[in-house]
Design a protein around this motif. Structure first.
Motif, mmCIF file in Angstrom:
data_model
loop_
_atom_site.group_PDB
_atom_site.id
_atom_site.type_symbol
_atom_site.label_atom_id
_atom_site.label_comp_id
_atom_site.label_asym_id
_atom_site.label_seq_id
_atom_site.Cartn_x
_atom_site.Cartn_y
_atom_site.Cartn_z
ATOM 1 N N TYR A 1 0.769 -1.239 0.000
ATOM 2 C CA TYR A 1 0.000 0.000 0.000
ATOM 3 C C TYR A 1 0.801 1.290 0.000
ATOM 4 N N LEU A 2 2.094 1.243 0.206
ATOM 5 C CA LEU A 2 2.879 2.478 0.209
ATOM 6 C C LEU A 2 3.735 2.593 -1.054
ATOM 7 N N PRO A 3 3.921 3.813 -1.532
ATOM 8 C CA PRO A 3 4.825 3.994 -2.674
ATOM 9 C C PRO A 3 6.258 3.651 -2.270
ATOM 10 N N LYS A 4 7.073 3.292 -3.250
ATOM 11 C CA LYS A 4 8.459 2.860 -2.978
ATOM 12 C C LYS A 4 9.223 3.867 -2.129
ATOM 13 N N ALA A 5 9.027 5.153 -2.381
ATOM 14 C CA ALA A 5 9.777 6.184 -1.653
ATOM 15 C C ALA A 5 9.453 6.188 -0.163
ATOM 16 N N ALA A 6 8.265 5.791 0.211
ATOM 17 C CA ALA A 6 7.853 5.813 1.623
ATOM 18 C C ALA A 6 8.090 4.488 2.335
ATOM 19 N N GLN A 7 8.443 3.453 1.603
ATOM 20 C CA GLN A 7 8.576 2.137 2.218
ATOM 21 C C GLN A 7 9.740 2.039 3.198
#
Length: 115
Positions: A69-75
């Motif tokens: 559920y999170l974009p790669k940048a926020a993972q």
């Protein structure tokens, strides 16, 4: 460290096995904790099974949520947050088990009438 941070994907087969064994431990410890008498060795064993199985199970499952559920940048930052919460969960349960009534008695106390 990457295998711990990304426990749902980077840990591979070992991560899946840890999650599976955690599920089995929770499934076995729950009825043992419910039916064990107060302060018995069975109840204390269940409490210590919970202290490891709950944080491992939730850590791997929450990492799957991060991946889905999170974009790669926020993972990356989210995975550090998940790891932090997993450690805090483990420490909190261990504190209840070692210096309090234990996890089982704490939860059972929610349904006991107050004196």
């Amino acid at each position: 460290m990457q295998r711990i941070l990304a426990a749902d994907t980077a840990a591979g087969h070992a991560g899946l096995k840890a999650h599976e064994y955690g599920n089995i431990a929770l499934a076995g410890a729950t009825p043992a904790a419910i039916f064990a008498s107060k302060g018995s060795i069975l109840q204390k064993t269940a409490d210590f099974v919970f202290s490891l199985a709950i944080p491992v199970h939730s850590h791997i499952a929450m990492n799957a949520v991060v991946t889905d559920y999170l974009p790669k940048a926020a993972q990356g930052p989210a995975r550090f947050g998940v790891l932090g919460m997993s450690v805090v969960t483990y420490l909190g349960i261990m504190k209840m088990n070692l210096s309090g009534p234990g996890l089982t008695e704490t939860v059972k106390g929610l349904w006991r009438p107050q004196k």
